[in-house]
Design an enzyme around this catalytic site. Sequence first.
Site, PDB file in Angstrom:
ATOM      1  N   GLU A 340       0.773  -1.190   0.028  1.00 55.84           N
ATOM      2  CA  GLU A 340       0.055  -0.001  -0.037  1.00 55.84           C
ATOM      3  C   GLU A 340       0.773   1.143   0.065  1.00 55.84           C
ATOM      4  O   GLU A 340       1.219   1.806  -1.028  1.00 55.84           O
ATOM      5  CB  GLU A 340      -0.922  -0.103   1.190  1.00 55.84           C
ATOM      6  CG  GLU A 340      -1.923   0.968   1.051  1.00 55.84           C
ATOM      7  CD  GLU A 340      -3.090   0.702   2.150  1.00 55.84           C
ATOM      8  OE1 GLU A 340      -4.266   1.437   2.130  1.00 55.84           O
ATOM      9  OE2 GLU A 340      -3.208  -0.238   2.815  1.00 55.84           O
ATOM     10  N   GLU A 623      -1.984   0.949  13.700  1.00 59.21           N
ATOM     11  CA  GLU A 623      -3.183   1.241  13.085  1.00 59.21           C
ATOM     12  C   GLU A 623      -4.222   0.974  13.463  1.00 59.21           C
ATOM     13  O   GLU A 623      -5.461   1.748  13.654  1.00 59.21           O
ATOM     14  CB  GLU A 623      -3.154   0.346  11.618  1.00 59.21           C
ATOM     15  CG  GLU A 623      -4.452   0.689  10.626  1.00 59.21           C
ATOM     16  CD  GLU A 623      -4.398   0.070   9.384  1.00 59.21           C
ATOM     17  OE1 GLU A 623      -5.016   0.315   8.287  1.00 59.21           O
ATOM     18  OE2 GLU A 623      -3.540  -1.186   9.201  1.00 59.21           O
TER      19      GLU A 623
END
Length: 758
Positions: A340, A623
């Site tokens: 990502e 996260e």
Amino acid sequence: MLEHATMITADAGRGTAVVLSTTLTLDRPVGEVEKAVLRSTAHGVYEARIGGRAVSDAVLAPGWTAYEWRLQVQEHDVTGLIADAVDIEVLLGNGWWRGGLGFSGLNLDYGPVLGFVGELEVRYRGGGTQVLSTGTHWSARCSQMVENSLYDGVRIDARTPDGQRLDVRTVDFDRSTLVPQVKPDITRQEILRPTRIWTSPSGKTLVDFGQNLVGWVRLRVSGPAGTEITVRHSEVLEHGEPAVRPLRGARATDTFVLSGGDDVFEPTLTFHGFRYAEFGGHPGELTADAVEAVVVHSAMPRTGTFECSSPLVNRLVENSVWGQKGNFLDLPTDCPQRDERLGWTGDIAVYASAACYQFDCADVLHGWLLDLAAETEHTGHVPFVVPNVLKLIPGEAREKAAHMLVPTAVWGDAAVWVPESLWWAYGDRDRLAAHYPAMARHLAAVEARLSPTGLWDEGFQFGDWLDPTAPADQPLASKADRGVVATACLYRSASFAADAAHHLGKTEDARRWRALADRTREAFHEHYLHDDGTLHSDAQTVYALAIHFGLLDAAQRRAAGDRLATLVAEAGHRVATGFAGTPFITWALAETGHVDDAYRLLLQEECPSWLYAVTMGATTVWERWDSMLPDGTVNPGEMTSFNHYALGAVVDWLYKAVAGIRPAEPGYGRLLLQPTPGPGLDWARGALDTPHGRVECGWRRYADGADGKDAGVDVDIRVPDGIEAEVALPDGSRRTVTGGTHTFRSAVLLLTNGQAIT
């Protein structure tokens, strides 16, 4: 800019990096050279050398921009590298241009062909200039880096110093995309040595560098020619082995093939997010003096610090700092390790204020906002990621996601909130003007999509992304109503856009955005504020946003603060907010007199909380609140990163409220020093290098001599010469000082519900 140079390439397949080279013979003796400048850029990433020496400290140049409209040109003074015969070599790799970017196997490229364009300009004393430009007269060969990928890593074969010769050809490119470099270089920043080397249960050699970082491993090794060493990277261990599932499709593995002599391997055409490195195939014992981790990120000076009496809170702050280091590699990304590593707008929207305290990131964020403006101009709204690589998704797959490709709160609000943070941190009016068009475009796109009620309650929204009560596979399932979140965010954005337009002399725009803010506030009151003072969906996040964004009048604000404190207490002072609410909840509690609840929330160690990750050994912000479960296993969700700064935005409250260093006007031309002591800390202090000089503010409890109990705090401040500071003491009194160091004694603390506690 590069008017006479052509872009050149050489075909070596997708994996192999190529070396482009040429030699310039000077027209005059080298002693007559006054100045030599190399201007260059690439589709891909490149490293340029003259006479075998790097032209700069930069790696992964020219970085990642919205390539279709903005390709940065680097300019380096290379006078000191010039000899009578100037040998130029350029290593050219895939980088982001041909990076196979994206998640879920998207494998998105900007183009199939790499290219380099450059010119060396040599100016002689007394007049005269000699220019060497790229063209088909250059030579090319395969490099030792026979595979190179940002996600997967590199393979370096040291057995052949000179690879296969290749034909050089020109590449068409749009010269109108060329722009001067704005963002600072990506450079090697520091070196970390191993803290431990041992053998894993599977028999592999593991190295712990003691810190989750971004960069690569540099290895010195000798062994038989053809020996292959693999280096696999991971952020955490699970059951004693590298936890690679969170990397998803990224292999994050470098392979080094030995020459048979003394080799030094450094994989500069990739980067990894890691704390641990697993070595396979290393000949003999791996020693600590043979391996090191090279930390890489954009060059940005550290400007702000914070420390307090809690080692766990200090570690939380350092986790935020390291998260910014790793995710400010040319642009603000979501994470640096998996398949990502994109410039997600929502993450930096909520984190920008903290980022501008920790580092001087004005140029990094300014450059990124120029890309945001370019992308927004062509899409009509702020995309989820900048640069918007997702627009490269093929037609059918893109059509399936069309319902999501609309303006969104928080993510789209990056067009306003990031410039707002830069404005308050640096006070640069010219840059505010440069960022204003994207602000206006974002608000216009949202305004056109409001429902007849005046609410932003239709269309796709991320909402309070990653609410800890949401199932691991449903990050959108938050308690906070998405319309409440979006409408509150619209009010904040319209309000600042009105202020920005006023500062820029755009009177009509200022009226337009102020009117939008007023209408939004009225709609919010009518549809989301209940008669009993509660807000629709009655979740912590909606109260935090309504309070901190200024949507409520005084009485409503007090009621909302009391309700928020009740919800926080009912949750056991554990976090119950996601991306939207987390940056603002401690602010909202403290601003409504519930400082004790804010501190208890901050200092909570049970999951979900900021300090839970710290107690689990985190060295960056996670996260998810539970990226690692208490038993040491990794969260089962597919999306699990251990270096994601967004939820660490709470440190902005530590800097500006607990330590109390705030700008009273943009750029800290005047200061508001308002420290906020609370239960659980004995002292706290912060420091910030502002455009006007260094500011310090801190407090420490003092005890009453009679009974030894806390009687109040001493507040110590330092103000730059010539700068006025308003000092708001915890007892409610205020002082005004100009320059110098000062100490104030505050005999009472405002802790609970606005009531003084002695």
